[in-house]
Scaffold this active site. Structure first.
Site, PDB file in Angstrom:
ATOM      1  N   SER A   1       0.796  -1.230   0.000  1.00 25.46           N
ATOM      2  CA  SER A   1       0.000   0.000   0.000  1.00 25.46           C
ATOM      3  C   SER A   1       0.829   1.280   0.000  1.00 25.46           C
ATOM      4  CB  SER A   1      -0.948   0.004   1.193  1.00 25.46           C
ATOM      5  OG  SER A   1      -0.233  -0.127   2.398  1.00 25.46           O
TER       6      SER A   1
ATOM      7  N   HIS B   1      -5.407  -2.970  -3.185  1.00 23.43           N
ATOM      8  CA  HIS B   1      -4.999  -2.013  -4.225  1.00 23.43           C
ATOM      9  C   HIS B   1      -4.877  -2.644  -5.618  1.00 23.43           C
ATOM     10  CE1 HIS B   1      -4.344   0.997  -1.148  1.00 23.43           C
ATOM     11  NE2 HIS B   1      -3.837   0.017  -0.418  1.00 23.43           N
TER      12      HIS B   1
ATOM     13  N   LYS C   1     -11.920   1.393  -2.705  1.00 25.84           N
ATOM     14  CA  LYS C   1     -10.809   1.938  -3.492  1.00 25.84           C
ATOM     15  C   LYS C   1     -11.251   1.935  -4.966  1.00 25.84           C
ATOM     16  CE  LYS C   1      -7.493   0.976   0.140  1.00 25.84           C
ATOM     17  NZ  LYS C   1      -8.432   0.800   1.253  1.00 25.84           N
TER      18      LYS C   1
END
Ligand SMILES: Cc1ncc(COP(=O)(O)O)c(C=O)c1O
Length: 405
Positions: free
Chosen positions: A187, A215, A246
């Site tokens: 991250s 991610h 996200k």
């Protein structure tokens, strides 16, 4: 006494340039946002800090789906999943997720959580009992570390991506259950775990592989199926966690795993059992998000994001080459997370402030989020950015570099 103690500790943080301050986003999450700080007027900023990688957080279709979900299911879930809060929207989302990821994990079941942090605490707390050992990459996300600290299983950490160390730890391990735990896309560094080699080790040592793809999900792989798809991997040994706040643009998270693992989580995961279920409208909106990111529009946005990543990396490489005395570094990664590592906390803060004065929002990331001496700007890109936005960031960085050299 408590207040004096805390004030003293806050002063210590100030002295080490470690005090964090919140900004207030006055407008929706997007590349151009109105932002204010306590006591300051709001102003327009060009933001390079969200994890909204595909630019879906403010997508009209998702806003409509959220409103429709609220009309259909109301504003709140009313209870935890095991009491009466598990709605048709949650169940349908779990089915959609399992179908979407079936090419990577054919017979797996999905389970939706309020947040990725809670999903990771659940996973490690519920699976990491006394018959297990947890093996964790040193740069794993805080939620995985905290989950391991809550677990009864001992944790052994291995240096970042050092699979030789991991192999020797696995070799010496005497517990019947072995859980290898890793971020898929790290991250703060944006680099990828070597999932093919990790899977080979898991097979060799009969271990399970917990992969946090916060991610990668939506960004990497065919149709945005994430890092497993990026590496064309498929295995029952994966216990996969993806977040939906996200690239998916909304919020929440899910675990995808063997049906017995999911059943065990439903029975025992404390962050699932003892909390109010996410509003069903969120789950309803996420079904639309999944359709968007898994469709042609998702492909188009991913292609645009990849083009922006290339543009930014070329710009950063040229910047570093032009200012060697600054000793700035970039990571070897081609993801939407592009750290510019400056080292010192004060230097990172000063660089972030210099950009802020030019209307560019790129926060400084300092210890303990990253190792000491590796403070950085964590630059994140989104398909909502334009090439001109990236160009403006490069011009801002060039100006700052000249100030600091
Ligand atoms: C690698 C990683 N895992 C888990 C999380 C937590 O996810 P969430 O924000 O949904 O709680 C984050 C988020 O910030 C993350 O970066």
């Amino acid at each position: 006494m408590l207040i004096e103690h805390l004030s003293c500790r806050l002063r210590e943080r100030d002295a080490q340039s470690l005090r964090r301050r919140r900004r207030i986003a006055e407008s929706a999450c997007s590349a151009h946002q109105r932002v204010s700080a306590e006591g300051c007027q709001g102003r327009e900023m060009l933001a390079f800090c969200s994890n909204d990688y595909l630019g879906l957080a403010n997508h009209p279709a998702l806003i409509d789906a959220l409103a429709e979900g609220a009309r259909r299911y109301g504003a709140g879930s009313g209870a935890s999943h095991l009491i009466s809060g598990h709605s048709r929207a949650h169940a349908a989302l779990e089915e959609d997720l399992a179908a979407f990821l079936a090419p990577c994990m054919p017979n797996a079941k999905a389970m939706f959580f309020c947040t990725g942090y809670m999903a990771n605490l659940a996973l490690l707390g519920a699976l990491g009992d006394a018959s297990a050992t947890i093996f964790a990459d040193k740069l794993n996300h805080a939620s995985l570390i905290d989950g391991a600290l809550l677990a009864k299983a001992p944790m052994q950490r291995f240096a970042h991506r050092n699979l030789q160390v991991l192999a020797s730890q696995l070799e010496r391990c005497a517990t019947p259950i072995k859980l290898i735990v890793t971020d898929a896309v790290f991250s703060m560094d944006g680099d990828l775990a070597d999932l093919p080699e990790l899977l080979a080790l898991a097979e060799r040592f009969d271990a399970w592989l917990i992969v946090d793809d916060a991610h990668g999900f939506g960004v990497l792989g065919r149709r945005g199926r994430g890092t497993l798809s990026h590496f064309a991997l498929s295995s029952e040994r994966f216990i996969y966690m993806g977040t939906m706040g996200k690239a998916a643009g909304v919020g929440g998270a899910f675990v995808l795993a063997h049906s017995t693992v999911v059943e065990w989580l439903i029975q025992t995961a404390r962050t699932y059992i003892y909390t109010t279920a996410t509003p069903p409208a969120i789950a309803h909106a996420l079904r639309s998000s999944l359709r968007l990111l898994g469709g042609d529009e998702g492909d188009r946005r991913r292609a645009e994001l990849m083009a922006l990543i290339g543009l930014l990396r070329r710009g950063l490489q040229a910047l570093i080459a032009a200012h060697p005395s600054l000793e700035w570094k970039i990571a070897d990664c081609a993801t939407a997370i592009q750290p510019l590592i400056v080292g010192d906390n004060d230097a990172a803060l000063a660089l972030s402030a210099a950009l802020e004065s030019q209307g560019l929002w790129v926060p400084a990331i300092r210890p303990p989020t990253v190792p000491r001496g590796s403070a950085r700007l964590r630059i994140t890109l989104s398909a909502a950015h334009t090439r001109a936005d990236v160009q403006r960031l490069m011009e801002g960085l060039e100006l700052a570099a000249r100030m600091f050299r």
